[in-house]
Design an enzyme around this catalytic site. Structure first.
Site, short mmCIF file in Angstrom:
data_model
loop_
_atom_site.label_atom_id
_atom_site.label_comp_id
_atom_site.label_asym_id
_atom_site.label_seq_id
_atom_site.Cartn_x
_atom_site.Cartn_y
_atom_site.Cartn_z
N GLY A 1 -73.38 26.65 -28.07
CA GLY A 1 -72.28 26.20 -27.21
C GLY A 1 -70.96 26.64 -27.83
O GLY A 1 -70.89 27.65 -28.52
N GLY B 1 -71.14 26.99 -31.82
CA GLY B 1 -72.01 28.08 -32.25
C GLY B 1 -71.38 29.44 -31.94
O GLY B 1 -71.39 30.35 -32.78
N THR C 1 -76.71 22.31 -32.32
CA THR C 1 -77.12 21.66 -31.07
C THR C 1 -76.33 20.36 -30.90
O THR C 1 -75.77 19.85 -31.86
CB THR C 1 -78.64 21.37 -31.06
N GLY D 1 -58.35 17.18 -21.05
CA GLY D 1 -59.53 17.67 -21.77
C GLY D 1 -59.66 17.06 -23.16
O GLY D 1 -60.48 17.49 -23.97
N GLU E 1 -63.70 13.03 -22.78
CA GLU E 1 -64.75 13.56 -21.91
C GLU E 1 -64.86 12.69 -20.65
O GLU E 1 -64.36 11.59 -20.60
CB GLU E 1 -66.08 13.55 -22.68
N ASP F 1 -68.78 7.51 -32.20
CA ASP F 1 -68.52 8.76 -32.92
C ASP F 1 -67.96 8.48 -34.32
O ASP F 1 -68.41 9.07 -35.31
CB ASP F 1 -67.53 9.61 -32.10
N LYS G 1 -69.77 9.29 -38.11
CA LYS G 1 -69.07 10.00 -39.18
C LYS G 1 -68.97 9.17 -40.45
O LYS G 1 -69.16 9.68 -41.55
CB LYS G 1 -67.67 10.40 -38.68
#
Lengths: 332, 332
Positions: free
Chosen positions: A12, A15, A91, A202, A205, A216, A220
């Site tokens: 994506g 990557g 991924t 943006g 999400e 999230d 972390k």
């Protein structure tokens, strides 16, 4: 190692950016670090492109852009047959079972291949298994990109501050939450309004759950606590509170005390917490916008704080490739 | 290298703290990094203590405390005859000719020994000669402690951000100046008054010239520009303006615009400057007290900022010993 054979799984935004930068800086890295590499395989959700002699990265990126995939017809090799030294695992994060990243990483480590990942799931769910598998097979596992995007937190602790014992870490590790709270405070706007604005830009999400509920940040902090503090924690151990219930009133109240509210992650060896907290406006942790920040409490160096962009393709690629250069140096 | 033989030249506050921490953390470093070392020699301004089998550090520090020197009678070896792997050079900074540090470092490098220094003089005056001598003799020269005390600026650029091209660096690298300006702004007190206060607190030296005239910041910026940006500059190339002429009026004027005045060092590949500048109060560079800070402008990671204590024995030892651990890793 004469030449590093690289396999990228997950192609994506991150990557692709990693491949693009590696290709663009090929000569710089060769001159500066003696680094020579071939990208021998790439896998996206639809299939794979493999070549033992090295793929043409420019063509690969162009194919991906035009067709949505890099899948090539008639690949003679399967992805499990390709010979490589380093897996770059990009991924998407899955916090249920860590797949497909978890299996990708474990398979690579079991074969003695080094791994760099930007995928938080496997590390936050199965740290012990991954660390032990890497150690047992004399393989390296690096993951700077999973925490704080461009900010070098893990590397800072392990290398730059190697002489120190680090006792705790506190930080703002989610740019979406930081943006929302900063805008709410600056404009006295309600949560939903700013969330919509962030989605339009943006920054958030369309389903913002993962960010605004603190998940999230928690992932972390688990990775940070395990790797830097030796905490042996899992995502399930974290006390999490997100930002959805923060009101403009509470931000105005903080303002009156010359403070602001930030979603902070905190970890020491015993406890990991994620919750909104008041921070004095002149405190180093009071950074605005989408910035991330982490403060490491050390025994010799005192508090060391590092700030920068916590997300973005280029920023994440910066961490992935800095890890790659470190592995190259360690292997040569 | 089975065991690192260490020589310390310059045994003031920093040299002693390095020895103390090495001794205290001997077992930690052995377990964590496999590091084994002996301190085979120490030199202060009055003489030296040498032992090929390793000095007793605790006794050495106690002797220094009691007698003011570590000089031992009847040393069979001269300091130039001792066999060592790493020189830790901690003699005081001299900006006239860099001595005795310059000769100490050059002699070590010429023999192929690695060097870590906390001494700004030699690096700011003779960067090219030192870098070339190190390269020619396959010796390592590390100097994190010379810039920003505990803050890992050099290491951050070289390792954590290795994938990036760094185009410029801006920072506050002198804690004394930052303290004086912070206090002047907060209390509307004149320069001389706050300087006296800083001297009473041990934050400013009795002769503050070196700090307040921007010389210390300039030396650090030269070292940063040469090592990170490849600038090939010398201290004489820097445009320097200190803080002595800053008035309470100018700070009040800045305050009206929600700004403050900081002594900033700025470097890109072409130019190095040190001068007082207005900084918005909500800008990351607006840190107060004796804190130091540096922002690195990178191509992939954007702006990365690191903050922490810029001085202090323990903080400087943190950088020296982190460099030592890195050399150990690179040599093994």
């Amino acid at each position: 190692m004469n030449e590093m054979k690289i396999l990228i799984r997950g192609f994506g935004t991150v990557g692709q950016e990693v491949a693009r930068v590696l290709d663009k800086k090929r000569n710089v890295f060769k001159d500066k670090f003696g680094l020579k590499f071939d990208l021998v395989g790439v896998e996206d959700s639809k299939g794979s492109a493999l070549s033992e002699d090295g793929l043409n990265i420019e063509r690969l990126l162009s194919t991906k852009k035009k067709t949505g995939s890099i899948k090539e017809k008639g690949d003679k090799l399967g992805i499990n047959e390709i010979n490589y030294d380093l897996l770059i695992e990009c991924t998407p994060t899955n916090i249920k079972d860590g797949e497909p990243g978890l299996s990708n990483i474990l398979n690579a480590l079991k074969d003695g291949n080094d791994v760099i990942t930007s995928n938080k799931g496997p590390l936050a769910l199965k740290w012990n298994k991954l660390a032990k598998t890497a150690e047992k097979n004399n393989a390296k596992l690096k993951f700077e990109a999973t925490v704080g995007g461009a900010i070098p937190i893990i590397n800072l602790a392990e290398n730059s501050l190697a002489s120190n014992k680090i006792s705790s870490i506190i930080g703002i590790l989610n740019g979406t939450c930081n943006y929302i709270l900063t805008r709410m405070a600056a404009e006295s706007l309600p949560y939903e309004h700013v969330l919509n604005e962030a989605q339009d830009l943006g920054i958030a999400e369309s389903d913002p759950t993962y960010d605004v509920e603190g998940i999230d940040t928690a992932l972390k902090m688990v990775i940070i606590a395990n790797s830097i503090l030796g905490a042996e924690a899992s995502y399930q151990d974290v006390d999490i509170k997100g930002i959805k219930e923060i009101t403009t009133e509470s931000l105005e109240l903080a303002e009156e005390k010359n403070k602001t509210i930030k979603l902070l992650g905190k970890a020491d060896k015993e406890k990991i917490e994620v919750e909104p907290r008041m921070v004095p406006k002149d405190h180093p942790l009071s950074v605005g916008g989408t910035l991330n920040i982490a403060t490491l409490e050390t025994d010799l160096a005192g508090e060391i704080t590092v700030t920068g962009k916590g997300a973005g393709a280029s920023e994440t690629a910066s961490s992935v490739i800095s890890d790659l250069i470190e592995i190259w140096k360690e292997r040569n």
